[in-house]
Design a protein around this motif. Structure first.
Motif, mmCIF file in Angstrom:
data_model
loop_
_atom_site.group_PDB
_atom_site.id
_atom_site.type_symbol
_atom_site.label_atom_id
_atom_site.label_comp_id
_atom_site.label_asym_id
_atom_site.label_seq_id
_atom_site.Cartn_x
_atom_site.Cartn_y
_atom_site.Cartn_z
ATOM 1 N N ARG A 1 -70.297 -7.199 -25.500
ATOM 2 C CA ARG A 1 -71.592 -6.844 -26.077
ATOM 3 C C ARG A 1 -72.721 -7.582 -25.354
ATOM 4 O O ARG A 1 -73.768 -7.013 -25.051
ATOM 5 N N GLU B 1 -73.338 -6.077 -21.996
ATOM 6 C CA GLU B 1 -74.005 -4.780 -22.088
ATOM 7 C C GLU B 1 -75.502 -4.933 -22.358
ATOM 8 O O GLU B 1 -76.321 -4.242 -21.764
ATOM 9 N N GLU B 2 -75.846 -5.887 -23.227
ATOM 10 C CA GLU B 2 -77.252 -6.031 -23.598
ATOM 11 C C GLU B 2 -78.019 -6.926 -22.631
ATOM 12 O O GLU B 2 -79.216 -6.727 -22.407
#
Length: 506
Positions: free
Chosen positions: A297, A300-301
């Motif tokens: 996560r 991805e961010e």
């Protein structure tokens, strides 16, 4: 006058020595398990700390993004306001209105992000106060322009109040962002430290597991070896002894039973902490999966935020260490289960009954029909004499020998297994099990009957307990087993048993 045989006290000495060994084993297991429990607890704590630090980083970056988004939207609204004042074109108001519609949501999001942070909450309150003045000023100048009071609107802008408000908000957002950067840097450093410690603790835990397995297996193996040695000595003493010697051998029979119980207790106590370790290993796997999800996560961010060393530790080093622990505990669990089974069978009461060996052997062959058919194997059963013995013990003896022949067949030719039987003098019977498999080297003929010992290529699964169990069971029935074999020429096992099982066999 015939000299009476001397009583061998080795078994009794073994029993006297086994008690302190047993206590040392339990103390060692207790200390090792306590140390592993502390290590695993530390790993769990470090992984939870890593997860908490990651959440801090994500929350901080989200707060920074929303803060600068607030400034960006206000700038867009200001641009739309000025464009409308200069041109009186309504399309500029689309930018202005769109920005004003999004700003309350941004402020609400910031409220949630900093709700548990007094310092950032105070700064956000100042930003909200400045924002409200700036929004009111923009709304007033737009209304003045709509009503034709252009001069008043221009005068309000030229006063510099709007710029001062925007500068104040930028300063507050910059201060908030700088505070978050400092906290994020501290959290990142702490997370890296926690990850390194988790890796170190995982390796330590794995080494402790290996050490526990080696020490425990060594002690149990030594005890079982001494047990079989004592049984062999007991067998030799019982054959042909006079009544006085039989009375003395009763002590050794009781000693043998104590050893069987001792082996069972040791193996059982070994398995109890091992099950706990396997449970903690499953928890480690689950937590490591959660950390990998958080890492994905974060990548991805915010690509590039996590360095390669940290990623390698999470994605490769930690799973490898946990996998090493899992493999070691699985192997040790298999060894302990095998030892427990050997101990249980040694303590089971025998139930002699008439056995149709022809029918029993045919049933055992039918049970392995599938692996035989896969390799075009063939089993030829000759005429077999009947015997009176414990059915389960006899089935286990011949079942192991048949399975052994299938397992170690020659891959270059189809298996041919022949089973013969005949009666001997002195109320004894002999069974021959002959195969055309890979064979056994002469130097290994005795080795294959020892616990945890195997011969030839180690390309088949097993713990080295099958033939040791067969010889122990044959002796318990009052018989013996021998082997004749050469490499590449097949193997013949000969099982000699009394035609009728004695009432009590030591």
């Amino acid at each position: 006058m015939k000299q009476r045989p001397r009583f061998d006290v080795t078994s009794l000495n073994f029993i006297r020595q086994s008690q302190p060994i047993y206590r040392r084993l339990l103390l060692l297991l207790g200390a090792a398990f306590a140390l592993m429990l502390v290590t695993n607890t530390g790993i769990l704590y470090m992984l939870r700390q890593t997860s908490a630090y990651t959440e801090i980083e994500l929350k901080g970056h989200q707060t920074q993004i929303e803060g600068w988004r607030l400034i960006s939207l206000l700038t867009d609204a200001e641009t739309g306001q000025r464009g409308f004042m200069l041109t009186a074109r309504p399309d500029y108001l689309h930018v202005y209105n769109n920005a004003l519609e999004q700003l309350p949501g941004v402020l609400e999001g910031l409220d949630k992000l900093v709700a548990d942070d007094p310092d950032l909450s105070a700064r956000l309150e100042r930003i909200k106060a400045l924002y409200e003045h700036r929004r009111r000023l923009m709304v007033d100048t737009v209304e003045m322009t709509r009503s034709g009071r252009i001069g008043e609107a221009v005068g309000a802008i030229r006063s510099g109040q709007g710029k001062a408000l925007m500068d104040g908000m930028r300063q507050e957002v910059s201060a908030m962002s700088a505070s978050i950067d400092r906290r994020t840097d501290a959290a990142t450093n702490a997370a890296r430290w926690a990850q390194r410690m988790s890796l170190i603790l995982s390796i330590v835990s794995g080494l402790l597991m290996v050490l526990l397995g080696v020490i425990g297996a060594g002690l149990v193996r030594r005890q079982i070896h001494d047990l079989l040695k004592a049984q062999n000595q007991l067998d030799r003493i019982n054959l042909g002894l006079e009544e006085e010697v039989r009375v003395r051998t009763a002590d050794l029979v009781r000693v043998n039973e104590e050893i069987q119980r001792f082996a069972y207790i040791v193996s059982h106590d070994l398995r109890a902490p091992l099950v706990n370790v396997m449970g903690y290993t499953s928890e480690l796997e689950q937590i490591a999966g959660n950390v990998r999800t958080l890492l994905a996560r974060l990548d991805e961010e915010h690509p590039g935020l996590v360095n390669d060393e940290t990623r390698l530790g999470i994605l490769e080093d930690a799973p490898e260490a946990i996998g090493f622990i899992r493999a070691s505990t699985t192997k040790m669990d298999g060894l302990i289960k095998a030892i427990l089974q050997l101990s249980r069978d040694g303590r089971r009461d025998l139930n002699p009954q008439p056995l149709d060996m022809q029918q029993m052997l045919q049933g055992l062959v039918d049970a392995v029909a599938h692996p035989l058919a896969e390799n075009d194997g063939q089993v030829i059963i000759g005429e077999l004499p009947g015997i009176t013995h414990d059915r389960m013990a006899v089935e286990q003896i011949f079942g192991n020998l048949i399975d052994n022949a299938i397992k170690y067949q020659d891959p270059e030719q189809s298996l041919l297994l022949q089973i013969k039987g005949r009666e001997l003098d002195g109320n004894m019977v002999e069974f021959e099990i002959t195969d055309n498999g890979r064979g056994i080297a002469p130097k290994d003929h005795e080795r294959i009957f020892e616990l945890f010992r195997r011969s030839g290529r180690q390309d088949r699964p097993g713990e080295g307990l099958g033939l040791a169990f067969v010889r122990s069971s044959v002796r318990r029935l009052g018989g013996k087993i021998t082997v004749t074999s050469d490499l590449g020429k097949g193997t013949t096992f000969r099982v000699h048993l009394p035609k009728h099982q004695p009432v009590r066999v030591a």
